[in-house]
Design a protein around this motif. Structure first.
Motif: not given
Length: 263
Positions: A141-147, A180-183, A190-192
């Motif tokens: 799963l992508e975890d880079d904020e820019k992407f 994936g980033s949200v759930f 959590k902030t992102l």
């Protein structure tokens, strides 16, 4: 396009894409299983300490192995794809490879932004028709904020509307990684996650035709016939409510979405 318009050269190009996909799949498997450093057909495959340095992701190191300004080439290729391909399937497969998770972040981001800015994300093929295994584009799963912010920007700007209707891999990719980033993210993300939820819900409030897209986002990876699917869906709506941080208008939109799913 001149190459792809000739039957013989097109057949050869398609065969090369198939071989490239098989080779990429083998590299991914080798990278995950091996504990040594080896060279496979000219592509460096690093493991152990070196693997940690490149986060087990960058098997396709175009920028490092080919040219430092490879992002410029990718942007030029996307410009050609947008201008002269007319959605050619094989051309689309070739462009989509730059969104593979094993590609360097700088190249992947350049490819996505160029495709999004040119409004041609919908011209990419379905994920199961791309070069290599589909999972290579989705995991990890992508975890880079820019992407994630780029995916969200494409979603909220309407660039992904047609992509969702045409089963383009672009929508599948954005939906998978945003969901994936949200759930599925840890507390540290959590902030992102909250930021992404607010963007998507506000967009949903303004663009009613996004309901099907947002439903798909919420239902991502939930087995519909599973006994636990109801509990997981309830958990996800609680996450959406928490992300709204007591904003009544956003909470109302979440409730409306929940009702549309029969919850």
């Amino acid at each position: 396009m001149h190459l792809l318009q000739e039957d013989r050269s097109r057949d050869i190009f398609c065969a090369l894409q198939e071989l490239y996909g098989q080779h990429l799949n083998r590299l991914c498997q080798k990278f995950c299983k091996s504990n040594s450093v080896e060279e496979v057909k000219g592509v460096a495959v690093a493991t152990s300490e070196e693997a940690m340095e490149i986060s087990c992701l960058e098997i396709l190191r175009f920028q490092e192995k080919i040219h430092g300004s490879y992002t410029t080439f990718v942007e030029s290729l996307v410009d050609q794809f947008a201008a002269v391909s007319y959605g050619d399937f094989v051309f689309g497969q070739q462009v989509a490879i730059y969104l593979h998770r094993k590609v360097e972040p700088a190249v992947r981001l350049a490819a996505w932004n160029a495709l999004s800015n040119a409004y041609v994300l919908e011209l990419l093929p379905p994920l199961d028709k791309c070069i290599g295994n589909a999972q290579g584009y989705l995991e990890p799963l992508e975890d880079d904020e820019k992407f994630l912010e780029s995916y969200a920007k494409s979603w909220t700007s309407g660039v992904l509307d047609k992509a969702s209707q045409r089963d383009s891999m672009a929508f599948t990719l954005a939906k998978h990684h945003l969901s994936g980033s949200v759930f599925q993210s840890s507390d540290s993300g959590k902030t992102l996650g909250n930021k992404l939820v607010k963007l998507l819900i506000r967009c949903y409030a303004q663009k009613r035709h996004h309901e099907a897209m947002l439903k798909s986002f919420v239902l991502q990876d939930i087995a519909q016939d599973s006994k636990s699917s109801g509990n997981e869906l309830d958990r996800r709506f609680e996450i959406l409510k928490d992300a709204c941080e007591m904003n009544s208008s956003l909470l109302g939109e979440v409730q409306r979405l929940k009702a549309s799913l029969g919850q």
